[in-house]
Design a protein around this motif. Sequence first.
Motif, short mmCIF file in Angstrom:
data_model
loop_
_atom_site.label_atom_id
_atom_site.label_comp_id
_atom_site.label_asym_id
_atom_site.label_seq_id
_atom_site.Cartn_x
_atom_site.Cartn_y
_atom_site.Cartn_z
N TYR A 1 7.24 29.43 5.31
CA TYR A 1 6.82 30.35 4.26
C TYR A 1 7.71 31.59 4.24
N VAL B 52 -3.25 25.88 -2.46
CA VAL B 52 -4.03 26.96 -1.85
C VAL B 52 -5.43 26.98 -2.45
N ASP B 53 -5.49 26.79 -3.77
CA ASP B 53 -6.77 26.88 -4.49
C ASP B 53 -7.64 25.64 -4.28
N ARG C 199 -5.80 41.36 0.21
CA ARG C 199 -6.28 41.57 1.58
C ARG C 199 -6.29 43.05 1.94
N TYR D 109 11.07 30.65 -10.81
CA TYR D 109 9.89 30.02 -10.22
C TYR D 109 9.89 30.30 -8.72
N ILE E 28 2.93 26.48 -4.67
CA ILE E 28 1.85 26.09 -3.76
C ILE E 28 0.46 26.51 -4.22
N GLN E 29 0.39 27.27 -5.33
CA GLN E 29 -0.90 27.83 -5.75
C GLN E 29 -1.97 26.76 -5.86
N LEU F 173 10.11 34.76 -13.57
CA LEU F 173 9.74 33.71 -14.52
C LEU F 173 9.42 34.31 -15.88
N ASP G 235 5.22 30.79 -4.12
CA ASP G 235 3.79 31.05 -4.32
C ASP G 235 3.27 30.30 -5.54
N LEU G 236 4.08 30.24 -6.59
CA LEU G 236 3.67 29.48 -7.78
C LEU G 236 3.57 27.99 -7.45
N ARG H 66 -1.66 37.91 -2.53
CA ARG H 66 -2.60 37.76 -1.43
C ARG H 66 -2.58 38.98 -0.53
N GLY H 67 -1.37 39.48 -0.27
CA GLY H 67 -1.25 40.66 0.60
C GLY H 67 -2.00 41.86 0.03
N THR I 262 13.84 32.37 -5.42
CA THR I 262 13.38 31.87 -6.71
C THR I 262 14.39 30.86 -7.23
N THR I 263 13.94 29.99 -8.11
CA THR I 263 14.85 29.11 -8.82
C THR I 263 15.57 29.96 -9.88
N GLU J 46 1.24 37.83 3.49
CA GLU J 46 1.08 37.06 2.26
C GLU J 46 0.78 35.59 2.54
N TYR J 47 1.02 35.17 3.77
CA TYR J 47 0.85 33.75 4.10
C TYR J 47 -0.57 33.31 3.83
N PRO J 48 -0.76 32.21 3.08
CA PRO J 48 -2.12 31.78 2.71
C PRO J 48 -2.91 31.29 3.91
N ASP J 49 -4.22 31.39 3.82
CA ASP J 49 -5.11 30.89 4.87
C ASP J 49 -5.35 29.42 4.61
N ALA K 297 5.39 25.81 -15.41
CA ALA K 297 6.15 27.05 -15.61
C ALA K 297 6.60 27.30 -17.03
#
Lengths: 379, 503
Positions: free
Chosen positions: B159, B181-182, A150, B171, B177-178, A5, B174-175, A146-147, B166-167, B139-142, B265
């Motif tokens: 995931y 996640v937050d 962690r 993009y 879904i941020q 990006l 992770d971007l 995230r990785g 990417t597009t 890397e998978y989010p909790d 973006a």
Amino acid sequence: MTRHLSDLKMNYTAEQEFPDLSQHNNHMAKVLTLEMYANLRDKQTPSGFTVDDVIQTGVDNPGHPFIMTVGCVAGDEETYEVFKDLLDPVIEDRHGGYKPTDKHKTDLNPDNLQGGDDLDPNYVLSSRVRTGRSIRGFCLPPHCSRGERRAIEGLSVEALGALDGDLKGKYYALKDMTEEEQQQLIDDHFLFDKPVSPLLLASGMARDWPDARGIWHNDNKTFLVWVNEEDHLRVISMQKGGNMKEVFNRFCTGLTKIEELFKEKGHEFMWNEHLGYVLTCPSNLGTGLRGGVHVKLPNLSKHEKFGEILKRLRLQKRGTGGVDTAAVGGVFDISNADRLGFSEVELVQMVVDGVKLLVEMEKHLEAGQSIDDLMPEQK
Amino acid sequence: MLCCTEESKSFALVPGSYCTSEDKTNFGGLKVSGEEGDQTLLCWEKGRYPQHSPASSSNPSVSPSVCPFFKSTFIWRVLVCFYRVKMASSFARVLSSKRKVGILSLVGAGSLTVGFFLNKEQRVNAGAHVRRIYPPSAEYPDLRKHNNCMASHLTPAVYAKLCDKTTPNGYTLDLAIQTGVDNPGHPFIKTVGMVAGDEESYEVFADIFNPVIKERHNGYDPCNMKHPTDLDSSKIRGGQFDEKYVLSSRVRTGRSIRGLSLPPACTRAERREVERVVIDALAGLKGDLTGKYYSLTLMTEQEQQQLIDDHFLFDKPVSPLLTCAGMARDWPDARGIWHNNEKTFLVWVNEEDHTRVISMEKGGNMRRVFERFCKGLQEVERLIQEKGWEFMWNERLGYILTCPSNLGTGLRAGVHVTLPRLSKDPRFPKILDNLRLQKRGTGGVDTAAVGNTFDISNLDRLGQSEVQLVQTVIDGVNYLIECEKKLERGQDIKIPAPISQFK
């Protein structure tokens, strides 16, 4: 082949992309010209951090007319190298004229501190020294995945788990702690919360909260480590009363031990002889050290020369809630103003000597005496 | 836009291993190795982009570094100009006529080839691109405490499938879904939890967007349904409410400019380009639509106060749902408000979407509000087309906006209506439900009603046309007013039969 990006902006000229900084008052805005931006915008650190990433927080937060914020952050160790055209002048401005060729001295030998064990506990309520550390080879909080975050947590918890003696302690992950643990940490004033300051949020360091964030402290509650807040590690040594020497002893011992433990696993802290310890915010380079006390100065704080005295002693005042809070009941947080260009010992020495003088002045004023002949020279 | 890097390898997915284009180099004491991967520029499958694949072989070799000898030629410069100016329209025409991503790839490949050289020439390498790579599982989010649509559908398998894609603009998942996640969400309110960074996001990350869209839009399945667009306001029946009850009427939607990235973006220059394109078009509006643009950075104190008094001014988003998605970056650069002199047609520029278009007036003449709405939208569309631009739209998802909840029509048509008796009747929620309406407080989403006045609007966005949705609101609000009148007269009311959702 991965598209990034950050390359999207290369479809446009530097002029078209250059941020509007006309309302801004921070170190970044003072330094960044269109020409500099044009030279830097096609560069990236090896992990892909760009100049736009560096400055985003400064673009989003124009600043305050009286307080000069930094306005940029590092995403990794190499940021300070790849974007030195921007960061060197910012560092110079922020750290009192520190030049790109200057060398920073690190001294974590607590025996070199003179005195510091006898600050009057009637005035000095508590003593504290904090700093930060970054683990070399990992991206910093604005940029880490995230990785990575962690992994940083894992390495840190492992290292801290090996501490023993009066440093033996326990780790509390933010996302796993029980209600009771949470309440205890709040009562101890240990718990840190998700940042709310837009200065921090705009840099991206609060992403994925509270994943891989946590607090470690020793059983005695005098040595505390924050994991993955604004930096990889924030290390704090503290106790009630005025025995700064003991606080600094523990600080140095703890830090040195932690560093050894990391080295045993093949990791080191980010450090170089020009910038000292490398942290996320340029304001925390060098020692990253803030050594301070909570001290009662109801009379002195009202004196017209209070600000001048602090300036000469190279100290700064804050409210007891931390940065940007007001003092309550004449109790101030007094700490070193500098971070870079002085060693840890030198900075804590300044705090110890300075606070001793401030307390003496306070006693004079209480007794109705003048403090004119106590006025210090500029350090 | 293609980003070219030195890396053209697939990577050994060893926790914490580095990936560089250098074969077996040392970095910070770690040994690194890489492999030749599946990395030809033009390797496309439907919906897939070249991605890192797990390495199995231990046979490292040097990556081919492509030399842009081409870059200094006149032809290259011509291509660059062509690319920059024409990308939007040629790309867009292909996209609107054919849904298949395969075709997308062919067109994309041409511009990507140019883009490849463009980027290669402009990049000053600070060394090979090096980043710690972790397997998707690390890397998978909790998402265990999360309650949003994204969290409900983003399994570790999905995931893993999407995390390296990417597009064309770069993009990533992770971007997207941020924000979800937050913001774990609220136990009672289910937020969407993801956004699009560009038009292609909905395509590239379809494996997560489609189930999210289906859940959010009450069963609309993007895989096998088509969305109808209809802005012919002459089809509306009725539409003049009893003004004893209806205090004001309003219709809003959003539009995105094809070829420019969406607010999460976009670069500063892209955002400024959106502003330029939109205000250029709005300046061409005539008659009762003649108006003026107020840039957020340039407006005077008086203008600001007037806009606040008119309830037109929007402020920097404070909701973490929006700020975590990155749409408030560089505020207030390239943001502004346009409205017509009569203050009945309003356009927000670069807030949560490229544009938000609002038609409104006091009183109950929803028909006229919708007429103006359609006329204004169609005029603006015509004006941007004159300059070679288009709105993002396709027949699967309708109008493309930042948040999946606003796909389709992006339309919310509503009234402020006083219903003192009906609102206290226990059957009120069910009546609304069956009429496919929702209530909000008069401050907008997440506010409480003041007095007995409610904001009543359509529930649906996708799967029905603008005309259909506005008709639903008209018919529904008339029914509510009838109920209120009945209760006034001491008569009983009936819960209406549920109306069908997809017509």
